[in-house]
Design a protein around this motif. Sequence first.
Motif, PDB file in Angstrom:
ATOM      1  N   LEU A 136      -5.971  -5.153   2.875  1.00 56.84           N
ATOM      2  CA  LEU A 136      -4.674  -4.390   2.840  1.00 56.84           C
ATOM      3  C   LEU A 136      -4.421  -3.374   4.151  1.00 56.84           C
ATOM      4  O   LEU A 136      -4.828  -2.475   4.170  1.00 56.84           O
ATOM      5  N   ASN A 138      -1.710  -1.617   5.823  1.00 51.71           N
ATOM      6  CA  ASN A 138      -0.565  -1.170   5.231  1.00 51.71           C
ATOM      7  C   ASN A 138       0.237  -2.121   4.524  1.00 51.71           C
ATOM      8  O   ASN A 138       1.569  -2.426   4.883  1.00 51.71           O
ATOM      9  N   GLU A 139      -0.330  -2.609   3.248  1.00 48.02           N
ATOM     10  CA  GLU A 139       0.065  -3.846   2.451  1.00 48.02           C
ATOM     11  C   GLU A 139      -0.419  -3.370   1.029  1.00 48.02           C
ATOM     12  O   GLU A 139      -0.971  -2.515   0.913  1.00 48.02           O
ATOM     13  N   SER A 140       0.506  -3.936   0.257  1.00 44.31           N
ATOM     14  CA  SER A 140      -0.010  -3.704  -1.281  1.00 44.31           C
ATOM     15  C   SER A 140      -0.221  -5.053  -1.906  1.00 44.31           C
ATOM     16  O   SER A 140      -0.007  -6.218  -1.431  1.00 44.31           O
ATOM     17  N   THR A 141      -0.735  -4.976  -3.013  1.00 45.70           N
ATOM     18  CA  THR A 141      -1.141  -6.084  -3.837  1.00 45.70           C
ATOM     19  C   THR A 141      -0.546  -5.582  -5.339  1.00 45.70           C
ATOM     20  O   THR A 141      -1.042  -4.782  -5.697  1.00 45.70           O
ATOM     21  N   TRP A 151      -1.063  -1.648  -9.227  1.00 47.86           N
ATOM     22  CA  TRP A 151      -0.365  -1.641  -7.950  1.00 47.86           C
ATOM     23  C   TRP A 151      -1.302  -1.060  -7.219  1.00 47.86           C
ATOM     24  O   TRP A 151      -1.600   0.268  -7.011  1.00 47.86           O
ATOM     25  N   TYR A 153      -2.106   0.062  -3.048  1.00 49.95           N
ATOM     26  CA  TYR A 153      -1.634   0.006  -1.644  1.00 49.95           C
ATOM     27  C   TYR A 153      -2.678   0.615  -0.769  1.00 49.95           C
ATOM     28  O   TYR A 153      -3.240   1.530  -0.809  1.00 49.95           O
ATOM     29  N   ARG A 165       3.674   4.461   5.648  1.00 49.98           N
ATOM     30  CA  ARG A 165       3.903   4.517   4.091  1.00 49.98           C
ATOM     31  C   ARG A 165       4.706   3.186   3.534  1.00 49.98           C
ATOM     32  O   ARG A 165       4.780   2.342   4.507  1.00 49.98           O
ATOM     33  N   PRO A 166       4.322   3.079   2.357  1.00 54.07           N
ATOM     34  CA  PRO A 166       4.806   1.787   1.833  1.00 54.07           C
ATOM     35  C   PRO A 166       6.400   1.443   2.472  1.00 54.07           C
ATOM     36  O   PRO A 166       7.082   2.195   2.371  1.00 54.07           O
ATOM     37  N   ILE A 170       7.460   2.145  -4.589  1.00 58.35           N
ATOM     38  CA  ILE A 170       6.478   1.891  -5.278  1.00 58.35           C
ATOM     39  C   ILE A 170       6.664   1.316  -6.417  1.00 58.35           C
ATOM     40  O   ILE A 170       7.566   1.891  -7.263  1.00 58.35           O
ATOM     41  N   THR A 176      -1.419   3.159 -10.540  1.00 56.62           N
ATOM     42  CA  THR A 176      -1.149   3.061  -8.997  1.00 56.62           C
ATOM     43  C   THR A 176      -2.311   3.645  -8.252  1.00 56.62           C
ATOM     44  O   THR A 176      -2.873   4.530  -8.481  1.00 56.62           O
ATOM     45  N   PHE A 178      -3.901   4.093  -4.318  1.00 57.53           N
ATOM     46  CA  PHE A 178      -3.806   4.239  -2.900  1.00 57.53           C
ATOM     47  C   PHE A 178      -5.278   4.246  -2.274  1.00 57.53           C
ATOM     48  O   PHE A 178      -6.475   4.868  -3.017  1.00 57.53           O
TER      49      PHE A 178
END
Length: 264
Positions: A136, A138-141, A151, A153, A165-166, A170, A176, A178
């Motif tokens: 990841l 600067n990515e999310s899953t 979630w 990030y 930042r995302p 979000i 969530t 980080f």
Amino acid sequence: MMTTIVLCILMGMIFLAYHTTYVKATTVKLTLPGVSPLTLIHLSDLHGRTRFWNGELHKLVNAYDPDIVIVTGDLTQHRGQLTRVLNELAKIKSEDGIFFVPGNYEREAGRFRKKAYSAAGFHSQKEAWQQVMTVLENESTVIEKDGSCIWIYGFDNSMYGNERRPRQEIQQANLTIFLAHSPNIVSLIHSESLKADLLLTGHTHGGQVRLFNRTVGAYKHFHVGQKEDQSVGVFGISRGLGTSRLPIRLNCFPEITVYAINGS
């Protein structure tokens, strides 16, 4: 007299080796409404170390039967250690995967005089990481688990100013999380008014040397372990597993952190 001196030196070396290589597990119990029971393990700052006083890393982690494993950067001290470290991480049995964010040692090598990797060198390593973990940068899953939405990030918080930042809002989620290598990321999180339930970071090694429960070396301004935070709920800074610069630890044992969420 000489025998006594030699014995004292030997005992001192064993004492330091124990503090440097005996992994302690820190269990953090969290209650989060709407989240299915979950065991999350946080690892950080291996710096090439995979075998410890009390066993191999994958065995120490697998003993907790984790749902999710998080690794927050600095896998190696130099690139020659990468294959061995990834082979060890590949033995970890994590039901919903292993998630990784790069640290500064993913872009540089060396204990005292660091040399930055080229862009091609970085991407070559990234291809290797992706064989074992979800990277990841600067990515999310999103993970759907037992009716819960998780979630995650990952900030590319590598001390090189690459964190972002995302790009999208979000998503609504039951949990969530980080991830970042350096705890400095909390400044961006606060300035951008971002919100999460959990922030996991490393980088500081807990200072590596602690006396009277205080950090002796660098990073005195950061806490060690977990603290409540207005933006991210729980802000965790791992002591990590390896060493950097000084090859020793004192009163600052290597750590795996086990987040037992909702009675997992």
